[in-house]
Design an enzyme around this catalytic site. Structure first.
Site, short mmCIF file in Angstrom:
data_model
loop_
_atom_site.label_atom_id
_atom_site.label_comp_id
_atom_site.label_asym_id
_atom_site.label_seq_id
_atom_site.Cartn_x
_atom_site.Cartn_y
_atom_site.Cartn_z
N ASP A 21 0.87 -1.19 0.00
CA ASP A 21 0.00 0.00 0.00
C ASP A 21 0.90 1.23 0.00
O ASP A 21 1.69 1.43 0.93
CB ASP A 21 -0.89 -0.03 1.24
CG ASP A 21 -2.02 0.98 1.17
OD1 ASP A 21 -2.19 1.62 0.12
OD2 ASP A 21 -2.73 1.14 2.19
N GLU A 122 -2.30 0.18 -4.57
CA GLU A 122 -2.46 -0.96 -3.67
C GLU A 122 -2.53 -2.25 -4.49
O GLU A 122 -3.18 -2.30 -5.53
CB GLU A 122 -3.75 -0.76 -2.88
CG GLU A 122 -4.06 -1.81 -1.85
CD GLU A 122 -5.41 -1.53 -1.18
OE1 GLU A 122 -5.81 -2.37 -0.36
OE2 GLU A 122 -6.06 -0.52 -1.50
#
Length: 372
Positions: A21, A122
């Protein structure tokens, strides 16, 4: 009532999954381009002082987050929370974000082709069998983190575990620039400390329901029986039962999943003016764009739905050779279709705008030089 037959859980702990992320991705890209913003509270989104108070926050850097600003918050609220001398609104530059995302995805594929993009910033990576033949997943994650930093000047956080759920939760555990590993023997203890809202699918309504049962943490959830959770929450209950015990067999999937996203609204009384119809189409386009950007999807087909006051429904579609992603692009195409096919003679009872033929934005085949 007969005795409840419990569904046995199967633990598969041989996989090695990384959830990556990027840290405050859009804001970090903007700060990279404008280093003088580094100490400011940067909010990516429209400045409400210039939009009549309209618009929502796309994302914010960590300085702004300390004031309580978060994505999807009304931009006007961010204006109230942050002192004016520290606050900077920056309009989003999605083409730039897509380019940087494609560069990062090239690095993913230096490790493995089993990559599941979730959004521009992500992704899940299955590194059980990886191209670098590295058995130490922490070293592999460290290499990837350093490469991203060196080549994009951006930071990311990673979660490492034997399944997607644990890896996802772990990546949020130590931000920014963190690496968190959850080993099988520590999974139950790790999950026990989590607030209940960290579990997949637990929104505000589910939170309230679980709070009524005295469930506030993963440990509390672990005390509920499988029977009670399934009877109360059906499939969602079984998933919660599994996740609370560190079980998630869902694979990292690199298959493209075509979808559609649309918004429609009905009118009573019916619309009777071109100005009103155009205004509504612009608003619907903004809603569709927000939904696309939230899921990091874009599409090449726009569908306009019209229903008159006699309940006659017409759909018209426009296929393009480029992806639609922003509110401006979507409204422009929707208004072109309206100009061609709009009919106010019986009034307009319903308008709808849908984007189909969707793909994750990360699948754009951009050929970009790597920055050294």
């Amino acid at each position: 009532m007969g005795e409840w037959l419990e569904i046995p859980l199967r633990y598969h702990t041989q996989r090695r999954i990384i959830h990556l992320d990027m840290d405050a991705f859009y804001a970090s890209v903007e700060i990279r381009e404008q280093p003088e913003l580094k100490t400011k509270a940067v909010v990516v989104g429209p400045d409400p002082r210039q939009t009549g108070g309209h618009g929502v926050v796309t994302t914010a850097n960590y300085v702004a987050r300390k004031f309580g600003v978060h994505s999807a918050m009304p931009a006007a609220q961010a204006l109230k929370l942050i002192p004016r001398e520290q606050l900077v609104f920056v309009p989003p530059h999605f083409e730039l974000y897509r380019e940087v995302s494609a560069q990062i995805h090239q690095l993913f594929h230096q490790i493995t082709d089993v990559v599941e993009p979730i959004s521009l910033d992500e992704a899940f990576l299955d590194v059980t069998n990886n191209k670098r033949h590295e058995h130490n997943t922490i070293k592999l994650a460290q290499w990837l983190q350093q490469q991203i930093l060196q080549q994009t000047h951006l930071t990311c956080s990673m979660g490492i575990s034997y399944n997607k759920f644990l890896a996802k939760v772990a990546s949020d555990h130590n931000k920014p620039m963190g690496r968190t590993i959850v080993r099988p023997e520590l999974a139950l203890a790790f999950l026990g400390e989590l607030p209940i809202e960290s579990f997949f699918g637990v929104g505000k309504k589910m939170q309230s329901s679980l709070h009524e049962l005295g469930v506030y943490t993963g440990h509390d959830l672990q005390q509920l029986s499988q029977a009670e959770l399934i009877q109360r929450y059906k499939k969602m209950g079984f998933m919660l039962y599994q996740h609370a015990r560190g079980v998630d067999d869902s694979p990292v999937s690199n298959q493209r999943d075509r979808k559609s996203i649309g918004k429609e609204t009905t009118f009573n009384p019916a619309l009777t003016t071109d100005e009103a119809a155009r205004r509504q189409l612009t608003q619907l386009s903004q809603q569709v764009a927000a939904a696309l950007q939230k899921r990091q999807l874009h599409g090449k087909v726009l569908v306009l739905k019209l229903r008159d006051a006699d309940f006659n429904t017409v759909t018209k579609r426009r296929s393009l050779d480029r992806y639609l992603y922003t509110a401006t692009e979507i409204s422009q195409e929707a208004l072109l279709l309206w100009q061609q096919f709009g009919d106010l003679s019986r009034g307009i009872r319903l308008l709808g705008v849908t984007i189909t033929d969707l793909f994750p934005v990360a699948y754009e085949n951009l050929s970009l030089p790597l920055i050294f």
